[in-house]
Design an enzyme around this catalytic site. Sequence first.
Site, PDB file in Angstrom:
ATOM      1  CG  ASN A 173      -2.008   1.068   1.139  1.00  0.00           C
ATOM      2  OD1 ASN A 173      -2.495   1.390   0.066  1.00  0.00           O
ATOM      3  ND2 ASN A 173      -2.379   1.619   2.274  1.00  0.00           N
ATOM      4  N   GLY A 263     -10.458   2.267  -0.763  1.00  0.00           N
ATOM      5  CA  GLY A 263     -10.750   1.223   0.212  1.00  0.00           C
ATOM      6  C   GLY A 263     -11.000  -0.150  -0.366  1.00  0.00           C
ATOM      7  N   GLY A 265      -8.933  -2.048  -2.031  1.00  0.00           N
ATOM      8  CA  GLY A 265      -7.788  -2.898  -1.703  1.00  0.00           C
ATOM      9  C   GLY A 265      -7.801  -3.344  -0.249  1.00  0.00           C
ATOM     10  CG  ASP A 266      -7.819  -0.450   2.636  1.00  0.00           C
ATOM     11  OD1 ASP A 266      -6.647  -0.691   2.292  1.00  0.00           O
ATOM     12  OD2 ASP A 266      -8.270   0.701   2.766  1.00  0.00           O
TER      13      ASP A 266
END
Length: 323
Positions: A173, A263, A265-266
């Site tokens: 990230n 968000g 990817g989170d």
Amino acid sequence: MTRDVKASTLVLGEVLIDFFSGPADRSVPGARVFPFEGVPGGAPANVAAHLAVRGLPVSLITGFADDPLGEELKQMLAERGIDLTHCLTYPQSRSPLATVISLPDGERTFRLYLEGSCLEKLTPALLTPEVWNGVDWVHFGSVMMAFRGPNELTHALAAGAKERGIVVSFDVNIRADLWLESDVDPRTIVDVLPHVDVLKVSEEDFAWLQERFEGALQRPEDLLERGPALVAYTRGPEGAILFTRDARVEVAPPKVQVVDTTGAGDAFTAGIIYSLKEEGIRSRGQLEAMTPGLLRGVGQDATGAAAAILVQRGALPPLHRPQ
């Protein structure tokens, strides 16, 4: 050693306010009015929220400012059932902020304002013996590694988890603007990999790493040589690839109308953690022995979690999952 599926996931990282910016109002000549909408964010906090809403016990290690924003963030995380026992509120500090400018294709650009915030005050002193009670998984990201105290805390957490046989996951990230201003050597990101079991890295993350490590990383598979047992390599609209030394699967991207990618990817990362825990993966050996079928199921669960975020604005999942 087998651990209870409901044992706690310990997450280290930032919680902040994401300010989404729209086009400037130019109706008054010689002036501009910039509209901003502030919503809670921070990749590790997002991951913790996703796990909590899916019913997994989660503890967060972070810092809060003693300003009104810090108090709101603290209350919000508590409302979501995230354990904040290991967090500190720092007096006379300020909350971290980020600006998010959305592009026509749903992608976005970030600028983080963390220097001088409460997050810079985090140190390894937070890792008391009680932190490890009931923990069977540790997760962190790279954002706080751009600051010396939080960097030392991150490395201490990863090393401590490794010593205790706790599975460690890491979402690279990269936020490039932080590292341009940081006096921390970016090689610290690769230096932590020997302690990492599950690595999530995007196409953009990997390109950034390649530029700084001059030939040491030719392809994503090279990351396995640095320590991780499982790598999840995300490629935006091209989907994702999950691989170990012995298995590799491609996972199709979610088929949704993208509103905002913030968000996603989170959510994908949280989906991987949740799915692996539900499958009873509790050790490095189990990760290394995963079959292609199991890898595919984990990837599909992660993709489904990302899809639910792509169709909304803001990175946090709804407080209650749809039935």
